[in-house]
Design a protein around this motif. Structure first.
Motif, PDB file in Angstrom:
ATOM      1  N   ILE A  96      -1.260  61.620  41.403  1.00 37.28           N
ATOM      2  CA  ILE A  96      -0.709  62.045  40.120  1.00 37.28           C
ATOM      3  C   ILE A  96      -1.324  61.173  39.025  1.00 37.28           C
ATOM      4  CG2 ILE A  96       1.356  62.248  38.676  1.00 37.28           C
ATOM      5  CD1 ILE A  96       1.302  64.304  40.874  1.00 37.28           C
ATOM      6  N   THR A  97      -1.946  61.814  38.051  1.00 45.48           N
ATOM      7  CA  THR A  97      -2.507  61.103  36.907  1.00 45.48           C
ATOM      8  C   THR A  97      -1.450  61.005  35.821  1.00 45.48           C
ATOM      9  OG1 THR A  97      -4.726  61.930  37.406  1.00 45.48           O
ATOM     10  CG2 THR A  97      -4.348  61.103  35.177  1.00 45.48           C
ATOM     11  N   HIS A  98      -1.235  59.796  35.314  1.00 51.42           N
ATOM     12  CA  HIS A  98      -0.203  59.593  34.294  1.00 51.42           C
ATOM     13  C   HIS A  98      -0.672  58.545  33.295  1.00 51.42           C
ATOM     14  CE1 HIS A  98       1.227  55.859  36.412  1.00 51.42           C
ATOM     15  NE2 HIS A  98       0.696  56.502  37.448  1.00 51.42           N
ATOM     16  N   SER A  99       0.198  58.128  32.398  1.00 49.66           N
ATOM     17  CA  SER A  99      -0.211  57.277  31.279  1.00 49.66           C
ATOM     18  C   SER A  99      -0.691  55.897  31.709  1.00 49.66           C
ATOM     19  CB  SER A  99       0.937  57.120  30.272  1.00 49.66           C
ATOM     20  OG  SER A  99       1.998  56.370  30.828  1.00 49.66           O
ATOM     21  N   MET A 100      -0.321  55.447  32.909  1.00 40.04           N
ATOM     22  CA  MET A 100      -0.714  54.124  33.377  1.00 40.04           C
ATOM     23  C   MET A 100      -1.810  54.178  34.448  1.00 40.04           C
ATOM     24  SD  MET A 100       1.138  52.093  31.542  1.00 40.04           S
ATOM     25  CE  MET A 100       0.929  50.517  32.377  1.00 40.04           C
ATOM     26  N   GLY A 101      -2.320  55.377  34.748  1.00 37.00           N
ATOM     27  CA  GLY A 101      -3.398  55.469  35.725  1.00 37.00           C
ATOM     28  C   GLY A 101      -3.200  56.617  36.693  1.00 37.00           C
ATOM     29  N   VAL A 102      -3.632  56.409  37.916  1.00 41.73           N
ATOM     30  CA  VAL A 102      -3.495  57.412  38.978  1.00 41.73           C
ATOM     31  C   VAL A 102      -2.685  56.789  40.112  1.00 41.73           C
ATOM     32  CG1 VAL A 102      -4.686  58.889  40.631  1.00 41.73           C
ATOM     33  CG2 VAL A 102      -5.715  58.457  38.381  1.00 41.73           C
ATOM     34  N   THR A 103      -1.659  57.509  40.568  1.00 40.77           N
ATOM     35  CA  THR A 103      -0.775  56.982  41.606  1.00 40.77           C
ATOM     36  C   THR A 103      -0.653  57.972  42.756  1.00 40.77           C
ATOM     37  OG1 THR A 103       0.527  55.687  40.019  1.00 40.77           O
ATOM     38  CG2 THR A 103       1.597  56.246  42.107  1.00 40.77           C
ATOM     39  N   ASP A 104      -0.731  57.472  43.981  1.00 41.59           N
ATOM     40  CA  ASP A 104      -0.464  58.279  45.161  1.00 41.59           C
ATOM     41  C   ASP A 104       1.039  58.390  45.348  1.00 41.59           C
ATOM     42  OD1 ASP A 104      -3.157  58.651  45.846  1.00 41.59           O
ATOM     43  OD2 ASP A 104      -3.218  56.722  46.886  1.00 41.59           O
ATOM     44  N   VAL A 105       1.534  59.611  45.465  1.00 38.22           N
ATOM     45  CA  VAL A 105       2.974  59.830  45.603  1.00 38.22           C
ATOM     46  C   VAL A 105       3.261  60.618  46.872  1.00 38.22           C
ATOM     47  CG1 VAL A 105       3.262  59.839  43.091  1.00 38.22           C
ATOM     48  CG2 VAL A 105       3.001  62.006  44.323  1.00 38.22           C
ATOM     49  N   PRO A 106       4.483  60.537  47.385  1.00 28.78           N
ATOM     50  CA  PRO A 106       4.843  61.323  48.570  1.00 28.78           C
ATOM     51  C   PRO A 106       4.777  62.815  48.272  1.00 28.78           C
ATOM     52  CG  PRO A 106       6.494  59.643  48.082  1.00 28.78           C
ATOM     53  CD  PRO A 106       5.590  59.703  46.909  1.00 28.78           C
ATOM     54  N   ASP A 107       4.502  63.595  49.283  1.00 30.81           N
ATOM     55  CA  ASP A 107       4.444  65.040  49.102  1.00 30.81           C
ATOM     56  C   ASP A 107       5.822  65.619  48.814  1.00 30.81           C
ATOM     57  OD1 ASP A 107       2.973  67.484  49.110  1.00 30.81           O
ATOM     58  OD2 ASP A 107       3.907  67.966  51.023  1.00 30.81           O
ATOM     59  N   ASN A 108       6.842  65.015  49.405  1.00 26.44           N
ATOM     60  CA  ASN A 108       8.205  65.531  49.250  1.00 26.44           C
ATOM     61  C   ASN A 108       9.184  64.370  49.133  1.00 26.44           C
ATOM     62  OD1 ASN A 108      10.383  67.318  49.203  1.00 26.44           O
ATOM     63  ND2 ASN A 108      10.553  67.347  51.431  1.00 26.44           N
ATOM     64  N   PRO A 109       9.179  63.675  47.996  1.00 24.70           N
ATOM     65  CA  PRO A 109      10.038  62.493  47.845  1.00 24.70           C
ATOM     66  C   PRO A 109      11.520  62.849  47.956  1.00 24.70           C
ATOM     67  CG  PRO A 109       9.134  63.155  45.725  1.00 24.70           C
ATOM     68  CD  PRO A 109       8.427  63.963  46.760  1.00 24.70           C
ATOM     69  N   GLN A 110      12.270  61.974  48.606  1.00 26.77           N
ATOM     70  CA  GLN A 110      13.684  62.227  48.850  1.00 26.77           C
ATOM     71  C   GLN A 110      14.611  61.270  48.105  1.00 26.77           C
ATOM     72  OE1 GLN A 110      14.841  64.879  50.941  1.00 26.77           O
ATOM     73  NE2 GLN A 110      12.699  65.387  50.537  1.00 26.77           N
TER      74      GLN A 110
END
Length: 304
Positions: A26-40
């Motif tokens: 996910i690209t956002h204001s502070m850079g690029v972050t790897d996120v879970p596919d289905n966060p709980q």
């Protein structure tokens, strides 16, 4: 210093122990972050972000306190009954975040840039750029990060359809120039177009008085500038936190001869509205309620 070191060591350890399987960038204001596919276990650190999640059926495990309410705005309280308060937008409790073991944190650069590294050590963290009138942009980011981007877009599309329908229903009423004011403890502001309610009114198609037709946020005014609040219709809201000071400010100003001499006051087209709905909550749930209220004020058919 020893206490602070212990906190950050705990944060780092929690990040390692609860590290999720990362599936998307996910690209956002502070850079690029790897996120879970289905966060709980999502924690959200802005009021408008909380509404973005609730609107797509996600209840966060933790969220910052609403600016008004105990601890939540009335219009979301029922849906937030089991959510843990993790501080305020500008004062996040990092230790409490660690204990909740989140797999995704959502925040905003204006509020959380300075603690971004600490947040990222706890869980993947996605940060939006601005607040004020950017709630739609932010909702797309938050819902995408949460793995429900299509649901987020669908809710925004429904809202935009309401805007179009309401604009059509209002017809000639859109020729009215709308004025917006806010009362706070010892302070009064004119609200311009780069605000939550200002943006929505502009999308509907309302005009603003020349003194308020600015792509700015807000400006504090003195009583001598009350004539700048003149318009065909005036909406005002009070940021009342419980000590009575904002209500006193409103009572003082609305009793002033300059206020009483406004043509919009004489015409009976001044409306006191909710600060939470028209300004502070700043999310899609409040936006839809604001449209409901405009429909009632103008006596047009409901668009939902």
């Amino acid at each position: 210093m020893k206490y602070a070191s212990t906190i950050f060591a705990s944060i780092a350890l929690a990040g390692l122990l609860s590290a999720p399987v990362l599936a998307r960038e996910i690209t956002h204001s502070m850079g690029v972050t790897d996120v879970p596919d289905n966060p709980q276990r999502i924690i959200v650190l802005t009021n408008e972000g909380t509404e973005a999640l609730l609107a797509v059926g996600i209840t966060p495990v933790g969220a910052v306190k609403s600016f008004l309410g105990n601890p939540w705005y009335d219009h979301i309280a029922a849906d937030m009954a089991d959510v843990v308060v993790v501080g305020e937008e500008s004062a996040v409790n990092l230790e409490l975040l660690v204990s909740l073991e989140p797999d995704l944190i959502l925040g905003n650069k204006m509020r959380h840039e300075k603690i971004y590294e600490q947040l990222s050590a706890i869980a993947p963290t996605v940060i939006s750029e601005r607040l004020r009138g950017d709630w739609k942009i932010n909702m797309e980011l938050y819902t995408d990060a949460a793995g429900v981007g299509e649901k987020g877009k669908a809710e925004l599309a429904k809202f935009d359809a309401r805007i179009d329908a309401l604009s059509a229903e209002l017809g000639d009423a859109l020729n009215e120039q709308i004025s917006i004011a806010r009362f706070m403890a010892g302070q009064t502001r004119i609200y311009y177009k780069d605000t939550f309610s200002g943006l929505i009114l502009n999308e509907i198609g309302f005009k603003r008085p020349a003194t308020q037709d600015k792509d700015d946020f807000a400006e504090e005014i003195t009583k001598e500038r009350i004539p700048e609040l003149e318009g065909d219709r005036l909406f005002y809201f009070n940021y009342e936190t419980g000590n009575g000071e904002a209500d006193s400010q409103a009572a003082d100003w609305t009793a002033d001869p300059l206020w009483q001499n406004l043509n919009v006051v004489k015409a009976g087209k001044v409306h006191a509205v909710s600060d939470a709905i028209w300004n502070t909550a700043g999310g899609i749930i409040a936006a839809n309620i604001m449209l409901d209220e405009i429909e009632k004020f103008y006596g047009v058919a409901p668009t939902r």
